[in-house]
Scaffold this motif. Structure first.
Motif, mmCIF file in Angstrom:
data_model
loop_
_atom_site.group_PDB
_atom_site.id
_atom_site.type_symbol
_atom_site.label_atom_id
_atom_site.label_comp_id
_atom_site.label_asym_id
_atom_site.label_seq_id
_atom_site.Cartn_x
_atom_site.Cartn_y
_atom_site.Cartn_z
ATOM 1 N N MET A 94 3.652 22.560 4.197
ATOM 2 C CA MET A 94 5.044 22.616 4.559
ATOM 3 C C MET A 94 5.844 21.886 3.479
ATOM 4 N N LYS A 95 6.876 22.514 2.989
ATOM 5 C CA LYS A 95 7.737 21.893 1.970
ATOM 6 C C LYS A 95 8.742 20.978 2.659
ATOM 7 N N ILE A 96 8.875 19.777 2.114
ATOM 8 C CA ILE A 96 9.828 18.804 2.660
ATOM 9 C C ILE A 96 10.597 18.161 1.519
ATOM 10 N N GLU A 97 11.643 17.439 1.861
ATOM 11 C CA GLU A 97 12.391 16.661 0.883
ATOM 12 C C GLU A 97 12.277 15.192 1.273
ATOM 13 N N ARG A 98 11.843 14.365 0.346
ATOM 14 C CA ARG A 98 11.715 12.931 0.608
ATOM 15 C C ARG A 98 12.854 12.186 -0.066
ATOM 16 N N THR A 99 13.144 11.004 0.451
ATOM 17 C CA THR A 99 14.163 10.152 -0.137
ATOM 18 C C THR A 99 13.620 8.742 -0.259
ATOM 19 N N GLN A 100 14.064 8.035 -1.277
ATOM 20 C CA GLN A 100 13.649 6.643 -1.490
ATOM 21 C C GLN A 100 14.391 5.756 -0.502
ATOM 22 N N THR A 101 13.698 4.761 0.036
ATOM 23 C CA THR A 101 14.328 3.856 0.988
ATOM 24 C C THR A 101 13.992 2.418 0.621
ATOM 25 N N GLY A 102 14.843 1.528 1.010
ATOM 26 C CA GLY A 102 14.609 0.107 0.766
ATOM 27 C C GLY A 102 14.455 -0.616 2.086
ATOM 28 N N VAL A 103 13.316 -0.463 2.719
ATOM 29 C CA VAL A 103 13.068 -1.041 4.036
ATOM 30 C C VAL A 103 12.490 -2.437 3.880
ATOM 31 N N ARG A 104 13.026 -3.392 4.656
ATOM 32 C CA ARG A 104 12.491 -4.750 4.668
ATOM 33 C C ARG A 104 11.464 -4.843 5.783
ATOM 34 N N MET A 105 10.343 -5.525 5.485
ATOM 35 C CA MET A 105 9.247 -5.595 6.438
ATOM 36 C C MET A 105 8.535 -6.933 6.273
ATOM 37 N N GLU A 106 7.932 -7.414 7.338
ATOM 38 C CA GLU A 106 7.184 -8.664 7.293
ATOM 39 C C GLU A 106 6.107 -8.556 6.215
ATOM 40 N N LYS A 107 5.998 -9.606 5.420
ATOM 41 C CA LYS A 107 5.179 -9.597 4.206
ATOM 42 C C LYS A 107 3.707 -9.268 4.459
ATOM 43 N N ARG A 108 3.093 -9.915 5.440
ATOM 44 C CA ARG A 108 1.668 -9.683 5.700
ATOM 45 C C ARG A 108 1.429 -8.291 6.281
ATOM 46 N N LEU A 109 2.366 -7.821 7.090
ATOM 47 C CA LEU A 109 2.267 -6.477 7.644
ATOM 48 C C LEU A 109 2.285 -5.443 6.522
ATOM 49 N N LEU A 110 3.160 -5.639 5.569
ATOM 50 C CA LEU A 110 3.230 -4.718 4.431
ATOM 51 C C LEU A 110 1.934 -4.745 3.620
ATOM 52 N N LYS A 111 1.352 -5.923 3.447
ATOM 53 C CA LYS A 111 0.089 -6.020 2.707
ATOM 54 C C LYS A 111 -1.015 -5.240 3.409
ATOM 55 N N VAL A 112 -1.082 -5.355 4.737
ATOM 56 C CA VAL A 112 -2.087 -4.618 5.501
ATOM 57 C C VAL A 112 -1.850 -3.115 5.369
ATOM 58 N N LEU A 113 -0.597 -2.683 5.482
ATOM 59 C CA LEU A 113 -0.291 -1.255 5.362
ATOM 60 C C LEU A 113 -0.644 -0.716 3.975
ATOM 61 N N LYS A 114 -0.303 -1.465 2.935
ATOM 62 C CA LYS A 114 -0.632 -1.028 1.571
ATOM 63 C C LYS A 114 -2.144 -0.935 1.379
ATOM 64 N N ALA A 115 -2.873 -1.923 1.896
ATOM 65 C CA ALA A 115 -4.332 -1.920 1.765
ATOM 66 C C ALA A 115 -4.944 -0.758 2.548
ATOM 67 N N LEU A 116 -4.398 -0.468 3.722
ATOM 68 C CA LEU A 116 -4.892 0.650 4.511
ATOM 69 C C LEU A 116 -4.618 1.974 3.803
ATOM 70 N N ALA A 117 -3.439 2.118 3.250
ATOM 71 C CA ALA A 117 -3.111 3.332 2.499
ATOM 72 C C ALA A 117 -4.078 3.497 1.329
#
Length: 83
Positions: free
Chosen positions: A1-24
């Protein structure tokens, strides 16, 4: 499916972001792809992860010292925020 993405500047708790990046990274996906999947599952009231992935998440949470739970989600305050 073709989609259009946009860049976002979301703020997130630091450790949560680390876990998400590592999981990705563990799943060989981008952070954006991972977040899209989580949100789309949540919008349908479905669990985004199976037992094997939840075990990986538990391990990553321990590595990065993430102790937050869903129960904490509406009670988070930024350090230095006097509201």
């Amino acid at each position: 499916m073709k989609i259009e993405r946009t860049q976002t500047g979301v703020r997130m708790e630091k450790r949560l972001l680390k876990v998400l990046k590592a999981l990705a990274e563990h799943q060989d996906r981008t952070l954006g792809d991972l977040l899209e999947g989580i949100v789309l599952h949540a919008f349908e009231g479905r669990a985004a992860f199976g037992d094997e992935t939840l075990q990986v998440i538990r391990q990553l949470k321990a590595v990065y010292g993430l102790e937050l739970t869903a129960r904490d989600s509406h009670r988070l305050e930024e350090a230095g925020d006097d509201r």
